[in-house]
Design a protein around this motif. Structure first.
Motif, PDB file in Angstrom:
ATOM      1  N   THR A   1      46.930  56.400  56.674  1.00 28.64           N
ATOM      2  CA  THR A   1      47.832  56.777  55.457  1.00 28.64           C
ATOM      3  C   THR A   1      47.883  58.299  55.139  1.00 28.64           C
TER       4      THR A   1
ATOM      5  N   TYR B   1      58.841  56.580  63.344  1.00 31.70           N
ATOM      6  CA  TYR B   1      59.321  55.903  62.346  1.00 31.70           C
ATOM      7  C   TYR B   1      59.301  56.276  61.043  1.00 31.70           C
ATOM      8  N   ASP B   2      60.195  55.607  60.109  1.00 32.65           N
ATOM      9  CA  ASP B   2      60.118  56.237  58.665  1.00 32.65           C
ATOM     10  C   ASP B   2      59.154  55.433  57.642  1.00 32.65           C
ATOM     11  N   LYS B   3      59.128  54.180  57.986  1.00 32.38           N
ATOM     12  CA  LYS B   3      58.182  53.299  57.432  1.00 32.38           C
ATOM     13  C   LYS B   3      57.264  52.627  57.964  1.00 32.38           C
TER      14      LYS B   3
ATOM     15  N   GLU C   1      63.176  44.081  53.716  1.00 30.28           N
ATOM     16  CA  GLU C   1      63.722  45.248  54.199  1.00 30.28           C
ATOM     17  C   GLU C   1      65.011  45.350  55.020  1.00 30.28           C
TER      18      GLU C   1
ATOM     19  N   VAL D   1      55.781  59.534  55.690  1.00 32.61           N
ATOM     20  CA  VAL D   1      55.910  58.292  56.128  1.00 32.61           C
ATOM     21  C   VAL D   1      55.482  57.523  55.284  1.00 32.61           C
ATOM     22  N   GLU D   2      55.951  56.416  54.589  1.00 30.46           N
ATOM     23  CA  GLU D   2      55.511  55.751  53.463  1.00 30.46           C
ATOM     24  C   GLU D   2      54.684  54.600  54.274  1.00 30.46           C
TER      25      GLU D   2
ATOM     26  N   MET E   1      67.271  53.913  59.228  1.00 30.73           N
ATOM     27  CA  MET E   1      65.905  53.597  58.714  1.00 30.73           C
ATOM     28  C   MET E   1      65.138  52.870  59.664  1.00 30.73           C
TER      29      MET E   1
ATOM     30  N   ILE F   1      61.893  50.884  60.746  1.00 30.40           N
ATOM     31  CA  ILE F   1      60.218  50.470  59.907  1.00 30.40           C
ATOM     32  C   ILE F   1      59.651  49.829  60.972  1.00 30.40           C
TER      33      ILE F   1
ATOM     34  N   TYR G   1      54.491  49.394  58.014  1.00 28.23           N
ATOM     35  CA  TYR G   1      53.646  48.317  57.534  1.00 28.23           C
ATOM     36  C   TYR G   1      52.559  48.084  58.150  1.00 28.23           C
TER      37      TYR G   1
END
Length: 220
Positions: free
Chosen positions: A43, A24-26, A77, A51-52, A1, A3, A28
């Motif tokens: 987004t 990347y997977d997530k 995380e 991707v969140e 993962m 981040i 912020y």
């Protein structure tokens, strides 16, 4: 993962370029509420790749708030197999400074995204960071020693093994073990002690903070 933590203002390209290069997977996004349109744009763009995207609304001129937000993300995380990266391209200069400070402590890779005609992967630059100390190896009593050495240095003095043994009621063997931990993490090193005539007293060695050690001691 993987981040990715990105500083962002109005411009979105550094964030999307970083995804193209790093995958990347997530994500912020640290940004201000007035840039909601840009947040929505990122987004929507990354939703196609599953991707969140998690926005974190901060003031770009509040250093401590930025630091606290990044640490909160890390604590939330951090687990085995998770890697962190920080994109310092967008937002304010203060956001970049705070993000760089945090990267040092959480072991994140820092990236800066150029704006030129090179292929995207060549525009995303990895910024070298110092060796990150293993904070888990620093038990509270070891941290107290580090803070004490900083206090001595800031008052214009220095610390010796004998002084630390007395201050913390430790045997020489126990204290040397803790000093060796600090030395292995790159936080302290041996220093010279000078006699009143200015010559080096080779009978004794002081324990001094490295630049990295001074930074860590100021934060813990």
């Amino acid at each position: 993962m993987h981040i990715h933590i990105a500083m962002m203002g109005r411009v979105t390209e550094p964030v999307t370029k970083a995804f193209q290069a790093l995958g990347y997977d997530k994500l912020y996004l640290l940004s201000g509420t007035k840039f909601q349109e840009s947040i929505d744009k990122v987004t929507e763009s990354l939703s196609n790749f599953k991707v969140e995207v998690i926005p974190e609304y901060i003031s770009g001129f509040d250093f401590q708030e930025i630091v606290n937000t990044i640490y909160r993300i890390y604590e939330r995380e951090n687990e085995k197999g998770v890697t962190f990266s920080i994109n310092i391209t967008g937002g304010t200069n203060l956001m970049a400074a705070a993000a760089c400070s945090c990267a040092f402590f959480i072991g994140a890779t820092i990236y800066y995204v150029m704006d030129d005609d090179k292929p995207v992967k060549e525009q995303v630059l990895s910024i070298p960071t110092p060796k990150t100390p293993n904070m888990a190896a620093l038990k509270e009593e070891t941290r107290e020693i580090l803070r004490y050495i900083l206090k001595k240095v800031e008052s214009g003095g220095y610390a010796t093994t004998a002084e630390l043994m007395e201050e913390f009621n430790k045997t020489k063997q126990t204290l040397n073990h803790q000093i060796n931990i600090l030395r292995e993490e790159g936080l302290v090193e041996n220093g010279e002690i000078k006699r009143p005539d200015g010559k080096v007293d080779r009978r004794y060695k002081s324990i001094v903070l490295t630049q990295q050690g001074r930074l860590v001691a100021s934060w813990i």
